[in-house]
Design an enzyme around this catalytic site. Structure first.
Site, short mmCIF file in Angstrom:
data_model
loop_
_atom_site.label_atom_id
_atom_site.label_comp_id
_atom_site.label_asym_id
_atom_site.label_seq_id
_atom_site.Cartn_x
_atom_site.Cartn_y
_atom_site.Cartn_z
N ALA A 1 43.20 44.47 46.93
CA ALA A 1 42.37 45.52 47.54
C ALA A 1 43.15 46.82 47.64
O ALA A 1 44.38 46.83 47.76
CB ALA A 1 41.92 45.07 48.92
N GLY B 1 43.17 40.23 45.73
CA GLY B 1 41.93 40.40 44.98
C GLY B 1 42.16 40.48 43.48
O GLY B 1 41.27 40.12 42.69
N GLU C 1 42.15 36.95 42.46
CA GLU C 1 40.77 36.45 42.58
C GLU C 1 39.91 36.95 41.43
O GLU C 1 39.07 36.21 40.89
CB GLU C 1 40.19 36.86 43.94
CG GLU C 1 40.84 36.09 45.09
CD GLU C 1 40.40 36.57 46.46
OE1 GLU C 1 39.95 35.73 47.26
OE2 GLU C 1 40.49 37.78 46.72
#
Length: 702
Positions: free
Chosen positions: A61, A102, A105
């Site tokens: 992020a 992230g 991910e």
């Protein structure tokens, strides 16, 4: 910048480009989504490669958007990953250098993953009190295996790609590439295109099973371990339960459990404190009038004056960073003792397997010694670590002024003295700065950087950058008695003394504070640091600030020769060769006799009162420090206490804790303390800053 789109034959390459770590901010997410759409719409494109520009695939992020509407704006990370996963053409993640949070991910939503060796792979969300919130707890166990995934998610630590590729049965990486990760990814894409030319379905991590031979027994064992190791942090157990959902529930139900856990953690005070600390640490380097591009002086050699505990520890910081150090003392015996201590510290690390023998020898080879000031003149930085006395400092700095080359930085490790007066002992006050290390200096993360009235901006910028090189958390302080940390701790120590007079024992105070979460209570801390250090400072205070009242118990203790662990007796007794604090009946008797002499009838004092008197004394003094401009921001004060004074991390520091309690409630407590005739009523008048914040309904940290 956000992300670029390029075509290489039949392969579209989407390159994340959001420096410094290609954070997945709104613009970047949107650009990636648009790139997938563009590839889908182009019949000539048969596959997509996603990679990252510069020195990261993606760090996750974009922290610059935390707490803003952009962080959740569509496409959010869940939506983007779903889009990538649903792409009708194979999507390959070309991972290099850093792939975390992230970013990992997102790669798990791709159909294939190739990785350069040495890439750091992690889901570090637990370190800010959260769990991976975009499918990481569901996809990583399916791709890597339940046990290794759980270890990574609960610890938050990074693992190198080639090690993960060795996990039996792993589906995380399809290939470990050479140095040209993009070139290898493009070649791999051609193989994938041929493989799926017949229209065979693309592999999805979500379709894999998160298997474990004995899940019930394993997860119960893991719960017991995590509960014992992370009792003050709710996130690790929540991470565990989310991973368990991957093994017991269908993918979409597991995602739902993950989301519920993420939202619950977002609201916990522990996560708020950890997120506060995360941003606070990054804010410490921002100095309003010193731009990031300020030119810095070159530091190729460091001199340290004094080979005692502090001087030796300070030297080790630079040796560890590969910077040569010359250590100066007045007598050969002192030098020999200092070198022996440094060797002993390094040899202990070697014995524990924390340092390789060749690294130890390399570091010692960088260390030289001298008995002459004339032999240190070519150093770029000199740090004095001599006795805390202004007269002694004057002698040192006058000699340094005479021998150091032009442009050398002259630093004092003083913990309380006036850096402006020290600078005035030289003809180059612009080159003088305070570098207050904390003991043991080779271990403690905090470095208070004390900016004098005439300290040059490039000197300040250089020392702040150097602090990062030696892996310190640097906090800028203005000049005052004690700077930030020690000025505050004096009020904390005063309150601890008053509590003894009013009815507490040293162990009761220490236990209450340690139960709150401090690494060590005030009396154990005094014994470790040396009670004579505080005695010396108080003697100076009696002359400079005769109105300031102290409990006499600490002076009485020192008059008994009980200076702490180094003398085998302080507030506690110590067995030879051990650090265990044993309650001392001699000290209890001394305190009782002192109470009787003062006509004080002891009372029962609650742990809550103990904690709040000590912590709120820090807060009130800190508010004065902020008003005076000694500290740049409240979060800097929190970092001083989190990294230098053992304040509990899950409480975020004294200012964050005060905000959590509510400043109105802090003021109400101060009013109660002011009514205590045995306390210092004048001190408990809330600082004007606190009064103003309460009146405006504001807080220190938001």
């Amino acid at each position: 910048m956000s992300a670029s789109y390029e075509v290489h034959g039949a392969v579209a390459v989407i390159t994340l480009n959001n420096p410094p770590v290609n954070g997945l901010g709104y613009a970047t997410r949107r650009a990636v989504a648009e790139g997938i759409d563009q590839a889908e719409a182009d019949a000539a494109i048969k596959a997509v490669v996603i990679t990252g520009a510069g020195k990261a695939f993606s760090g996750g992020a974009d922290i610059r958007e935390f707490g803003s509407p952009k962080a959740l704006a569509e496409p959010n990370l869940h939506s983007l990953i779903a889009k990538v996963e649903a792409c009708s053409k194979p999507v390959i993640a070309a991972i290099h250098t850093v792939c975390m949070g992230g970013g990992l991910e997102l790669s798990l939503g791709c159909h294939y993953r190739v990785a350069a060796p040495g890439a750091k792979i992690a889901l570090p969300e637990v370190k800010i009190g959260l769990l991976p919130g975009a499918g990481g707890t569901q996809r990583l166990p399916r791709a890597l295996g339940v046990e290794p995934a759980l270890n990574m998610i609960v610890s938050g630590e990074a693992v190198e790609s080639q090690l993960l590729a060795m996990v039996p049965g792993q589906k995380l990486f399809d290939k470990i590439t050479g140095s040209d990760v993009l070139g290898d990814a493009l070649a791999f894409a051609e193989t994938v295109i041929a493989k799926h030319a017949d229209g065979s379905p693309l592999p999805r991590v979500r379709d894999l099973k998160a298997r474990h031979a004995e899940p019930d027994a394993y997860f119960q064992f893991a719960r017991n371990m995590v509960a014992a190791q992370a009792k003050n942090f709710p996130a690790p157990l929540r991470c565990l339960e989310a991973v368990a959902a991957s093994a017991y529930k269908p993918f979409d139900e597991g995602l739902k459990a993950e989301r519920e856990g993420f939202l619950a953690l977002m609201m916990t005070p522990e996560s708020k404190a950890l997120r506060h600390a995360f941003f606070a640490e990054r804010a410490t380097s921002k100095i309003p009038d010193v731009p990031e591009d300020t030119p810095k002086r070159e530091i190729k050699k460091v001199a340290v004056i004094g080979a005692g505990t502090m001087g030796g520890g300070i030297s080790m910081n630079f040796l560890n960073a590969g910077i040569p150090v010359v250590l100066l003392e007045m007598k050969q015996e002192a030098l020999d003792r200092g070198i022996a201590t440094i060797r002993k510290n390094y040899e202990a690390q070697v014995k524990k397997g924390k340092l390789k023998e060749d690294k130890y020898q390399q570091r010692m080879a960088l260390l030289s010694t001298t008995l002459s000031y004339a032999e240190i003149g070519d150093a770029d930085l000199v740090i004095e670590a001599v006795f805390e006395d202004l007269g002694v400092k004057q002698q040192v700095f006058e000699q340094l002024d005479a021998v150091m080359k032009p442009g050398a930085i002259l630093a004092s490790n003083t913990s309380t003295l006036d850096v402006n007066r020290i600078a005035a002992f030289t003809r180059r006050p612009e080159d003088v700065i305070g570098m207050h290390f904390f003991s043991p200096a080779n271990v403690m993360k905090l470095l208070e950087v004390v900016r004098g009235a005439k300290t040059a901006k490039d000197v300040l910028a250089t020392v702040m950058a150097l602090g990062k090189t030696i892996r310190k958390t640097c906090v800028v302080s203005g000049v005052c008695d004690g700077f930030i940390g020690n000025r505050m701790i004096e009020q904390y120590s005063r309150q601890a003394g008053f509590l003894l007079e009013e009815g507490c024992t040293p162990q009761q105070v220490d236990k209450a504070v340690e139960k709150f979460g401090f690494a060590m209570g005030p009396f154990r801390m005094g014994d470790l640091a040396g009670n004579d250090v505080g005695w010396y400072i108080r003697k100076r205070r009696y002359q400079e600030k005769p109105h300031l009242r102290y409990s006499m118990t600490a002076d009485l203790l020192c008059e008994m020769g009980r200076f702490g662990q180094k003398t085998g007796a302080g507030w506690y007794d110590y067995a030879a060769g051990k650090r265990d604090a044993i309650p001392s009946p001699v000290v209890v008797e001394m305190i009782e006799q002192h109470r009787a002499a003062q006509g004080i009838t002891p009372r029962k004092i609650s742990d809550e009162e103990i904690v709040h008197r000590l912590v709120f004394s820090l807060v009130n003094e800190a508010a004065h420090i902020l008003e005076e401009g000694i500290a740049l921001r409240a979060s800097d004060i929190d970092m001083v206490y989190l990294t230098g004074y053992g304040f509990p991390l899950w409480r975020g520091g004294p200012m964050c804790y005060a905000d959590t309690v509510g400043l109105y409630n802090v003021v109400e407590a101060m009013k109660r303390f002011a009514r205590n005739p045995l306390d210092d009523a004048s001190f408990w008048q809330p600082a004007p800053l606190i009064q103003r914040l309460v009146a405006e309904g504001k807080s220190f940290t938001e």
